[in-house]
Scaffold this active site. Sequence first.
Site, PDB file in Angstrom:
ATOM      1  N   GLY A   1      21.645 -12.088  17.737  1.00  0.00           N
ATOM      2  CA  GLY A   1      22.281 -13.024  18.660  1.00  0.00           C
ATOM      3  C   GLY A   1      23.776 -13.015  18.462  1.00  0.00           C
ATOM      4  O   GLY A   1      24.270 -12.539  17.431  1.00  0.00           O
TER       5      GLY A   1
ATOM      6  N   CYS B   1      19.607  -8.742  12.247  1.00  0.00           N
ATOM      7  CA  CYS B   1      21.021  -9.005  12.504  1.00  0.00           C
ATOM      8  C   CYS B   1      21.323 -10.508  12.342  1.00  0.00           C
ATOM      9  O   CYS B   1      21.249 -11.016  11.231  1.00  0.00           O
ATOM     10  CB  CYS B   1      21.382  -8.485  13.887  1.00  0.00           C
ATOM     11  SG  CYS B   1      23.152  -8.337  14.088  1.00  0.00           S
ATOM     12  N   TYR B   2      21.622 -11.241  13.402  1.00  0.00           N
ATOM     13  CA  TYR B   2      21.817 -12.694  13.248  1.00  0.00           C
ATOM     14  C   TYR B   2      20.571 -13.306  12.606  1.00  0.00           C
ATOM     15  O   TYR B   2      20.670 -14.249  11.819  1.00  0.00           O
ATOM     16  CB  TYR B   2      22.098 -13.350  14.604  1.00  0.00           C
ATOM     17  CG  TYR B   2      22.286 -14.853  14.480  1.00  0.00           C
ATOM     18  CD1 TYR B   2      23.499 -15.378  14.049  1.00  0.00           C
ATOM     19  CD2 TYR B   2      21.249 -15.741  14.763  1.00  0.00           C
ATOM     20  CE1 TYR B   2      23.669 -16.753  13.898  1.00  0.00           C
ATOM     21  CE2 TYR B   2      21.404 -17.110  14.613  1.00  0.00           C
ATOM     22  CZ  TYR B   2      22.622 -17.614  14.181  1.00  0.00           C
ATOM     23  OH  TYR B   2      22.787 -18.965  14.031  1.00  0.00           O
TER      24      TYR B   2
ATOM     25  N   HIS C   1      19.751  -3.064  14.115  1.00  0.00           N
ATOM     26  CA  HIS C   1      18.774  -3.316  15.186  1.00  0.00           C
ATOM     27  C   HIS C   1      17.721  -2.202  15.215  1.00  0.00           C
ATOM     28  O   HIS C   1      17.963  -1.146  15.795  1.00  0.00           O
ATOM     29  CB  HIS C   1      19.489  -3.378  16.543  1.00  0.00           C
ATOM     30  CG  HIS C   1      20.284  -4.627  16.706  1.00  0.00           C
ATOM     31  ND1 HIS C   1      19.758  -5.769  17.254  1.00  0.00           N
ATOM     32  CD2 HIS C   1      21.553  -4.918  16.360  1.00  0.00           C
ATOM     33  CE1 HIS C   1      20.677  -6.713  17.242  1.00  0.00           C
ATOM     34  NE2 HIS C   1      21.782  -6.226  16.708  1.00  0.00           N
TER      35      HIS C   1
ATOM     36  N   GLU D   1      15.114  -2.103  16.967  1.00  0.00           N
ATOM     37  CA  GLU D   1      14.452  -1.998  18.274  1.00  0.00           C
ATOM     38  C   GLU D   1      15.123  -1.000  19.216  1.00  0.00           C
ATOM     39  O   GLU D   1      14.528  -0.609  20.209  1.00  0.00           O
ATOM     40  CB  GLU D   1      14.367  -3.375  18.950  1.00  0.00           C
ATOM     41  CG  GLU D   1      15.685  -4.071  19.220  1.00  0.00           C
ATOM     42  CD  GLU D   1      16.236  -4.825  18.009  1.00  0.00           C
ATOM     43  OE1 GLU D   1      15.799  -4.523  16.888  1.00  0.00           O
ATOM     44  OE2 GLU D   1      17.104  -5.676  18.185  1.00  0.00           O
TER      45      GLU D   1
ATOM     46  N   GLY E   1       2.713  -2.635  46.932  1.00  0.00           N
ATOM     47  CA  GLY E   1       3.315  -2.205  45.675  1.00  0.00           C
ATOM     48  C   GLY E   1       2.289  -2.276  44.549  1.00  0.00           C
ATOM     49  O   GLY E   1       1.186  -2.803  44.723  1.00  0.00           O
ATOM     50  N   VAL E   2       2.678  -1.749  43.384  1.00  0.00           N
ATOM     51  CA  VAL E   2       1.734  -1.649  42.273  1.00  0.00           C
ATOM     52  C   VAL E   2       1.323  -3.032  41.756  1.00  0.00           C
ATOM     53  O   VAL E   2       0.138  -3.276  41.504  1.00  0.00           O
ATOM     54  CB  VAL E   2       2.346  -0.815  41.117  1.00  0.00           C
ATOM     55  CG1 VAL E   2       1.395  -0.728  39.944  1.00  0.00           C
ATOM     56  CG2 VAL E   2       2.679   0.576  41.608  1.00  0.00           C
ATOM     57  N   ASP E   3       2.287  -3.955  41.630  1.00  0.00           N
ATOM     58  CA  ASP E   3       1.977  -5.233  40.981  1.00  0.00           C
ATOM     59  C   ASP E   3       0.958  -6.055  41.773  1.00  0.00           C
ATOM     60  O   ASP E   3      -0.055  -6.500  41.226  1.00  0.00           O
ATOM     61  CB  ASP E   3       3.251  -6.068  40.770  1.00  0.00           C
ATOM     62  CG  ASP E   3       4.305  -5.296  40.010  1.00  0.00           C
ATOM     63  OD1 ASP E   3       3.933  -4.329  39.332  1.00  0.00           O
ATOM     64  OD2 ASP E   3       5.489  -5.645  40.105  1.00  0.00           O
TER      65      ASP E   3
ATOM     66  N   LYS F   1       6.052  -3.878  33.094  1.00  0.00           N
ATOM     67  CA  LYS F   1       5.722  -2.980  34.206  1.00  0.00           C
ATOM     68  C   LYS F   1       4.828  -1.804  33.769  1.00  0.00           C
ATOM     69  O   LYS F   1       3.845  -1.479  34.432  1.00  0.00           O
ATOM     70  CB  LYS F   1       7.020  -2.435  34.815  1.00  0.00           C
ATOM     71  CG  LYS F   1       6.825  -1.605  36.050  1.00  0.00           C
ATOM     72  CD  LYS F   1       6.824  -2.481  37.259  1.00  0.00           C
ATOM     73  CE  LYS F   1       6.593  -1.713  38.531  1.00  0.00           C
ATOM     74  NZ  LYS F   1       6.560  -2.594  39.690  1.00  0.00           N
TER      75      LYS F   1
END
Length: 520
Positions: free
Chosen positions: A59, A86-87, A177, A179, A232-234, A376
């Site tokens: 953060g 990190c933070y 980080h 990620e 659409g896909v969703d 998604k």
Amino acid sequence: MTKIAHDRLIIIDFGSQVTQLIARRLRELNVYCEIHPFNKVDDAFLRAFAPKAVIFSGGPASVFTDGAPMPPKVVFDMGVPILGICYGQQVMMHCLGGKVERGHGTAEFGRAYVAPTEDRDPILSGWFEDGNEQVWMSHGDHVSEIAPGFRVLGTSHNAPFAITADNKRHFYAVQFHPEVHHTPKGAKLYENFVKLAGFQGDWTMGAYREKAICNIREQVGAEKVICGLSGGVDSSVAAILIHEAIGDQLTCVFVDNGLLRLGEAEQVVSMFRDTYKIPLIHADESDLFLNALEGVSDPEVKRKTIGRLFIEVFEKHAKSIGGAKFLAQGTLYPDVIESVSFSGGPSVTIKSHHNVGGLPEKMGMRLVEPLRELFKDEVRALGRELGLPAHFIGRHPFPGPGLAIRCPGEITREKLDILRRADAVYIDQIRKHRLYDEIWQAFAAILPMKTVGVMGDGRTYDYALALRAVTSVDGMTADYYPFTHDFLSETATRIINEVRGVNRVFYDCTSKPPGTIELE
Ligand code: XMP
């Protein structure tokens, strides 16, 4: 009906730009996690959530500022593993008796290298096999004294406590980080953490499908559900899942607003009605929409007009099925994550995206949103699990306002017709060259201008087209796709030869930002 339980991890968000990536890495490990902003997580919430492990995100704040973001007190007494990033590391040390210092001259941004200490630990299994590891740092302050019980496992030039661990309590804290892509072994660190925390990796699409079906049945009972289908896909995955749960209590409404692509309405109707046998209302309302859009050239007015009419049409058809109590939507997890904002206000509206918000309250309906927990790519995986054809799952996103926003300026039926045919040739070219799956979104737009050309021995005065193709991971940022010159010239030639009314083709080389993906 019992809900199927799975192990849960909570990510307490302190406002990092990359918190969502932590969730991505964990979901890839089949670990179910949720992101919650630190100011919404108090002791009672955390106890009720009953996480098997906790992650503190990074953060932008400093533990020294007044009102610095803090985790709930109970988190350190729950007996569950914690990973601070990190933070998250700084706040952990600050709370547990270590020290943090302001980063005069010791800030680190970007690539850094971490060296191991003598002390090895299973949290670093797979690390340091080929020497020091590259990591991504982004910190001003740094830890200057670790809290009692912690050991140092790795150091970098400006972060003497780059990796720290307290094995007794299973508390781990890193300054970098893990990620992000630029920490190549970051995913391995998360894997080690969730293994140490005892996760079974039980978050699979098969398990999710079963759980979602139980939940839908429990929520809906014997009531009717209506689902707006965009093709659409969703919304398609949501509809198929709900149909599997409650059969013909579900009715889908597909609104043809006259702004769809070539053959699109037929494809959607045939797939849902004929293949999946889902009750479907095919509402051909193209005259209604196109008449209302006559003479409208402002992009926001177009969006609002289409949104309003969509609601009207939907309402009309919902009544016709005899009182549905529930409205199904394909809302995804990124739409519901409430992130921490330090900007102090709502962000600027670039485009008012069209959705059916407002409809449920107005019609007294409750929402069924079976994809609310998914990203998604997980929706695509669920679509595969449900047997949707691969070509359908991989379809490029298509905006709610459809071709209206690919026709800058006034919309006419003539322009829409030219656009539809040109877009079909362009997409055909992309498929023939096997580029479709490399591209996030590709489409043609018809420009509000005519230009002079020469064809055969005659002068032409016809429309100019823009072709757009971008790569992206989430539609938030995008790069234009680097087609070869051969591809572009072959495509331009085909469009001009095959589509009457076009005599010039441009390729849009703008990334996002500064452009947006759609032209309006
Ligand atoms: P932009 O143009 O904002 O698009 O860069 C980002 C993504 O959103 C889609 N898009 C929309 N989708 N209603 C939608 O449902 C809209 O009004 C809308 N505007 C843009 C766009 O196609 C891209 O995938």
